[in-house]
Write a protein that holds these residues in place. Structure first.
Motif, PDB file in Angstrom:
ATOM      1  N   HIS A 150     -73.191 -51.829 -27.840  1.00  0.00           N
ATOM      2  CA  HIS A 150     -72.736 -52.631 -28.789  1.00  0.00           C
ATOM      3  C   HIS A 150     -71.380 -53.231 -28.273  1.00  0.00           C
ATOM      4  CE1 HIS A 150     -70.175 -49.412 -30.406  1.00  0.00           C
ATOM      5  NE2 HIS A 150     -71.386 -48.823 -30.278  1.00  0.00           N
ATOM      6  N   PHE A 151     -70.981 -54.316 -28.712  1.00  0.00           N
ATOM      7  CA  PHE A 151     -69.628 -55.136 -28.342  1.00  0.00           C
ATOM      8  C   PHE A 151     -69.024 -55.640 -29.666  1.00  0.00           C
ATOM      9  CE2 PHE A 151     -73.205 -57.884 -27.552  1.00  0.00           C
ATOM     10  CZ  PHE A 151     -72.863 -59.001 -27.921  1.00  0.00           C
ATOM     11  N   PRO A 152     -67.869 -55.926 -29.524  1.00  0.00           N
ATOM     12  CA  PRO A 152     -67.113 -56.526 -30.665  1.00  0.00           C
ATOM     13  C   PRO A 152     -67.427 -57.882 -30.764  1.00  0.00           C
ATOM     14  CG  PRO A 152     -65.664 -56.200 -28.663  1.00  0.00           C
ATOM     15  CD  PRO A 152     -66.910 -55.485 -28.488  1.00  0.00           C
ATOM     16  N   LEU A 153     -67.288 -58.502 -32.192  1.00  0.00           N
ATOM     17  CA  LEU A 153     -67.220 -59.785 -32.366  1.00  0.00           C
ATOM     18  C   LEU A 153     -66.069 -59.908 -33.352  1.00  0.00           C
ATOM     19  CD1 LEU A 153     -71.074 -59.977 -34.133  1.00  0.00           C
ATOM     20  CD2 LEU A 153     -70.376 -60.513 -31.822  1.00  0.00           C
ATOM     21  N   LYS A 155     -66.264 -61.079 -36.203  1.00  0.00           N
ATOM     22  CA  LYS A 155     -66.557 -60.507 -37.452  1.00  0.00           C
ATOM     23  C   LYS A 155     -67.588 -59.497 -37.226  1.00  0.00           C
ATOM     24  CE  LYS A 155     -66.113 -65.093 -39.478  1.00  0.00           C
ATOM     25  NZ  LYS A 155     -66.782 -66.080 -40.433  1.00  0.00           N
ATOM     26  N   GLY A 156     -67.449 -58.084 -37.313  1.00  0.00           N
ATOM     27  CA  GLY A 156     -68.144 -57.025 -36.970  1.00  0.00           C
ATOM     28  C   GLY A 156     -68.504 -56.433 -35.449  1.00  0.00           C
ATOM     29  N   ARG A 157     -69.652 -56.205 -35.199  1.00  0.00           N
ATOM     30  CA  ARG A 157     -70.153 -55.678 -33.919  1.00  0.00           C
ATOM     31  C   ARG A 157     -71.698 -56.239 -33.779  1.00  0.00           C
ATOM     32  NH1 ARG A 157     -66.472 -52.704 -31.472  1.00  0.00           N
ATOM     33  NH2 ARG A 157     -67.708 -52.316 -29.789  1.00  0.00           N
ATOM     34  N   CYS A 158     -72.013 -56.559 -32.587  1.00  0.00           N
ATOM     35  CA  CYS A 158     -73.461 -56.584 -32.167  1.00  0.00           C
ATOM     36  C   CYS A 158     -73.637 -55.454 -31.565  1.00  0.00           C
ATOM     37  CB  CYS A 158     -73.388 -58.063 -31.395  1.00  0.00           C
ATOM     38  SG  CYS A 158     -75.139 -58.584 -30.959  1.00  0.00           S
ATOM     39  N   HIS A 159     -75.277 -55.462 -31.922  1.00  0.00           N
ATOM     40  CA  HIS A 159     -76.062 -54.175 -31.312  1.00  0.00           C
ATOM     41  C   HIS A 159     -77.353 -54.795 -30.825  1.00  0.00           C
ATOM     42  CE1 HIS A 159     -73.733 -50.708 -33.410  1.00  0.00           C
ATOM     43  NE2 HIS A 159     -73.528 -51.698 -34.175  1.00  0.00           N
ATOM     44  N   PRO A 160     -77.341 -55.410 -29.581  1.00  0.00           N
ATOM     45  CA  PRO A 160     -78.576 -55.967 -29.119  1.00  0.00           C
ATOM     46  C   PRO A 160     -79.772 -54.935 -28.877  1.00  0.00           C
ATOM     47  CG  PRO A 160     -76.699 -56.541 -27.883  1.00  0.00           C
ATOM     48  CD  PRO A 160     -76.287 -55.443 -28.498  1.00  0.00           C
ATOM     49  N   LEU A 161     -80.796 -55.545 -29.589  1.00  0.00           N
ATOM     50  CA  LEU A 161     -82.114 -54.645 -29.506  1.00  0.00           C
ATOM     51  C   LEU A 161     -83.156 -55.194 -28.459  1.00  0.00           C
ATOM     52  CD1 LEU A 161     -84.208 -52.472 -30.542  1.00  0.00           C
ATOM     53  CD2 LEU A 161     -84.789 -54.212 -32.293  1.00  0.00           C
ATOM     54  N   THR A 162     -83.386 -54.753 -27.632  1.00  0.00           N
ATOM     55  CA  THR A 162     -84.260 -55.373 -26.522  1.00  0.00           C
ATOM     56  C   THR A 162     -85.540 -54.668 -26.465  1.00  0.00           C
ATOM     57  OG1 THR A 162     -83.415 -53.818 -24.828  1.00  0.00           O
ATOM     58  CG2 THR A 162     -82.154 -55.798 -25.055  1.00  0.00           C
ATOM     59  N   CYS A 177     -78.296 -57.529 -33.689  1.00  0.00           N
ATOM     60  CA  CYS A 177     -78.431 -56.578 -34.819  1.00  0.00           C
ATOM     61  C   CYS A 177     -77.058 -56.231 -35.499  1.00  0.00           C
ATOM     62  CB  CYS A 177     -79.228 -55.267 -34.742  1.00  0.00           C
ATOM     63  SG  CYS A 177     -81.006 -55.786 -34.246  1.00  0.00           S
ATOM     64  N   GLY A 178     -76.983 -55.960 -36.581  1.00  0.00           N
ATOM     65  CA  GLY A 178     -75.617 -55.546 -36.982  1.00  0.00           C
ATOM     66  C   GLY A 178     -75.454 -54.244 -37.100  1.00  0.00           C
ATOM     67  N   ASN A 179     -76.362 -53.373 -36.861  1.00  0.00           N
ATOM     68  CA  ASN A 179     -76.359 -51.936 -36.732  1.00  0.00           C
ATOM     69  C   ASN A 179     -77.610 -51.488 -36.036  1.00  0.00           C
ATOM     70  OD1 ASN A 179     -78.670 -51.590 -38.823  1.00  0.00           O
ATOM     71  ND2 ASN A 179     -76.978 -52.439 -40.217  1.00  0.00           N
ATOM     72  N   GLU A 180     -77.784 -50.129 -35.961  1.00  0.00           N
ATOM     73  CA  GLU A 180     -78.789 -49.690 -35.136  1.00  0.00           C
ATOM     74  C   GLU A 180     -79.624 -48.753 -36.371  1.00  0.00           C
ATOM     75  OE1 GLU A 180     -77.612 -47.543 -31.695  1.00  0.00           O
ATOM     76  OE2 GLU A 180     -76.325 -49.275 -31.067  1.00  0.00           O
ATOM     77  N   LEU A 253     -78.899 -59.264 -18.756  1.00  0.00           N
ATOM     78  CA  LEU A 253     -78.124 -59.849 -19.972  1.00  0.00           C
ATOM     79  C   LEU A 253     -76.686 -59.999 -19.972  1.00  0.00           C
ATOM     80  CD1 LEU A 253     -78.739 -60.688 -22.881  1.00  0.00           C
ATOM     81  CD2 LEU A 253     -78.563 -58.639 -23.631  1.00  0.00           C
ATOM     82  N   ASN A 254     -76.253 -58.609 -19.570  1.00  0.00           N
ATOM     83  CA  ASN A 254     -74.687 -58.446 -19.363  1.00  0.00           C
ATOM     84  C   ASN A 254     -73.981 -59.470 -18.449  1.00  0.00           C
ATOM     85  OD1 ASN A 254     -72.275 -57.040 -20.324  1.00  0.00           O
ATOM     86  ND2 ASN A 254     -72.005 -56.635 -18.122  1.00  0.00           N
ATOM     87  N   GLU A 255     -74.702 -59.627 -17.226  1.00  0.00           N
ATOM     88  CA  GLU A 255     -74.212 -60.732 -16.310  1.00  0.00           C
ATOM     89  C   GLU A 255     -74.364 -62.032 -16.503  1.00  0.00           C
ATOM     90  OE1 GLU A 255     -76.315 -59.206 -12.804  1.00  0.00           O
ATOM     91  OE2 GLU A 255     -75.238 -57.358 -12.723  1.00  0.00           O
ATOM     92  N   GLU A 256     -75.628 -62.322 -17.067  1.00  0.00           N
ATOM     93  CA  GLU A 256     -75.659 -63.825 -17.314  1.00  0.00           C
ATOM     94  C   GLU A 256     -75.147 -64.217 -18.701  1.00  0.00           C
ATOM     95  OE1 GLU A 256     -79.686 -64.572 -16.167  1.00  0.00           O
ATOM     96  OE2 GLU A 256     -79.594 -63.779 -14.136  1.00  0.00           O
ATOM     97  N   VAL A 257     -74.873 -63.519 -19.691  1.00  0.00           N
ATOM     98  CA  VAL A 257     -74.933 -64.100 -20.965  1.00  0.00           C
ATOM     99  C   VAL A 257     -73.700 -63.422 -21.611  1.00  0.00           C
ATOM    100  CG1 VAL A 257     -75.714 -64.178 -23.432  1.00  0.00           C
ATOM    101  CG2 VAL A 257     -77.507 -64.330 -21.304  1.00  0.00           C
ATOM    102  N   LEU A 258     -73.363 -62.169 -21.572  1.00  0.00           N
ATOM    103  CA  LEU A 258     -72.431 -61.447 -22.233  1.00  0.00           C
ATOM    104  C   LEU A 258     -70.919 -61.320 -21.526  1.00  0.00           C
ATOM    105  CD1 LEU A 258     -74.389 -58.521 -23.870  1.00  0.00           C
ATOM    106  CD2 LEU A 258     -74.135 -60.621 -24.839  1.00  0.00           C
TER     107      LEU A 258
END
Length: 385
Positions: A150-153, A155-162, A177-180, A253-258
């Protein structure tokens, strides 16, 4: 009165000796020993034929098994295995077919023959579970699922579900997702299932919400997946490479988007994920696919997502027990502990070929094996695979 199990043969011998005495009323003797007359006469016949050994418990294995692999085929399977100790069911089947041998059993049956004849080392089998890293032969045979870090926003944190199809590398799900937590995952997977159908199996790690206290422990989410008819496979602890395709997807995903980008909220993340997922699936060449794109190899599953779960049903010969609030159930005077997530659900005991030994099932999933012969009455036993 009940006989002590440690002296059951001796008790039978005593009973038969008395029953064969002159002027003894066998039915009265049966009542005193707690034996039905038909069983009594069976023991008497066995004793007259075989002596004291005839009073031992007999195997319940059928005298004739029409579906059993013929002895000559089984022998040839073992010959090939002895020549090539590392070969499994698929390779052995292929060799026998190329030799023109008819009625060659399936790879899974060959594996059972190897196991029955002590040709499989359990420790080596456990090591070789990493075979699941290779590519499945068809789409939807196996999906890999995991949370990316997960990484910070703002407003909150993002937990990418793949969620990734193993055969095609097609991304069937990329959710911000906002949580796991299990309800969040269940909601997002429902949308994926409605669009792409159901996979045969899921490969996940041992973290929440699909992992419990141990790799074999069930959670509410895995119970839901099992009830949908999906097999759930957990990776080996501390071996993230088992989920190698999904881990590689995370790096992409990390290299091309995040990378090197600030995010406002989950909605912004989801819009970016949706746009990139189309590019990844439809446009981006994949080296592992000989520079094809995932969409060229993927097809939606023919297994549709049901609107509601069907009631649990087991085979007529199964012995069904309900799991109580603390995760235990009672069977034959003994208590057995399973996952607390199963409370309120029925589990089934299915007899094996060994007297007193039962396999424990929840739906299609085998949970464990219990041996009543080595489990005293009135005890509590925690089950494990």
């Amino acid at each position: 009165m009940p006989w002590p199990e440690v002296s059951i043969v001796s008790s039978r011998l005593e009973f038969v000796t008395l029953a064969m005495s002159d002027e003894v009323n066998i039915r009265v003797l049966c009542r005193r020993f707690g034996v039905c007359p038909s069983t009594a006469y069976k023991w008497i016949r066995r004793y007259e034929r075989d002596g004291p050994t005839g009073l031992e418990d007999q195997s319940r294995r059928p005298h004739y098994s029409p579906k059993r692999t013929p002895k000559n085929i089984e022998s040839q399977i073992l010959v090939v295995r002895d020549q090539h100790p590392s070969w499994g069911g698929r390779k052995i089947q292929d060799i026998l077919l190329k030799k023109g041998i008819s009625s060659v059993p399936s790879p899974s049956t060959i594996t059972q023959i190897l196991r029955r004849n002590d040709r499989l080392d359990p420790a080596e089998s456990e090591k070789n579970k990493t075979w699941r890293r290779f590519e499945e032969k068809v789409p939807n045979a196996l999906w890999q699922m995991d949370f990316k870090g997960h990484f910070p926003l703002l407003k909150g944190r993002c937990h990418p579900l793949t969620v990734l199809d193993d055969h095609s590398r097609y991304s069937v799900g990329l959710q911000a997702c906002g949580n796991e937590q299990a309800p969040t995952v269940k909601e997002r997977l429902t949308g994926v299932f409605e669009r792409y159908g159901l996979p045969d199996r899921f490969l996940v790690d041992n973290a929440t919400p699909w992992g419990g206290r141990s790799p074999w422990d069930l959670t509410g989410l895995t119970i839901w997946l099992i009830r949908l008819g999906i097999g759930v496979i957990h990776s080996r602890p501390y071996h993230p490479q088992t989920l190698g395709k999904d881990e590689r997807f995370h790096r992409t995903l990390n290299e091309e988007v995040l990378r090197h980008r600030a995010w406002l909220d989950l909605d912004q993340c989801q819009r970016a994920f949706d746009k990139w997922r189309l590019t990844y699936n439809l446009e981006r060449p994949h080296e592992a696919l000989d520079m094809a794109v995932p969409a060229e190899r993927y097809r939606p599953s023919s297994r549709t997502f049901p609107k509601q779960l069907l009631p649990l049903e087991y085979a007529p010969g199964d012995l069904v027990r309900k799991v109580q609030d603390k995760g235990e159930f009672s069977f034959k005077g003994r208590l057995f502990q399973v996952s607390r997530a199963l409370r309120g659900h029925p589990v089934a005991m299915r007899a094996t070929r060994i007297d007193g030994v039962f396999d424990v099932f929840f739906c299609h999933k085998k949970l464990s094996t219990i041996d009543l012969n080595s489990t005293p009455k009135g005890t509590m036993t925690s089950l494990s695979p």
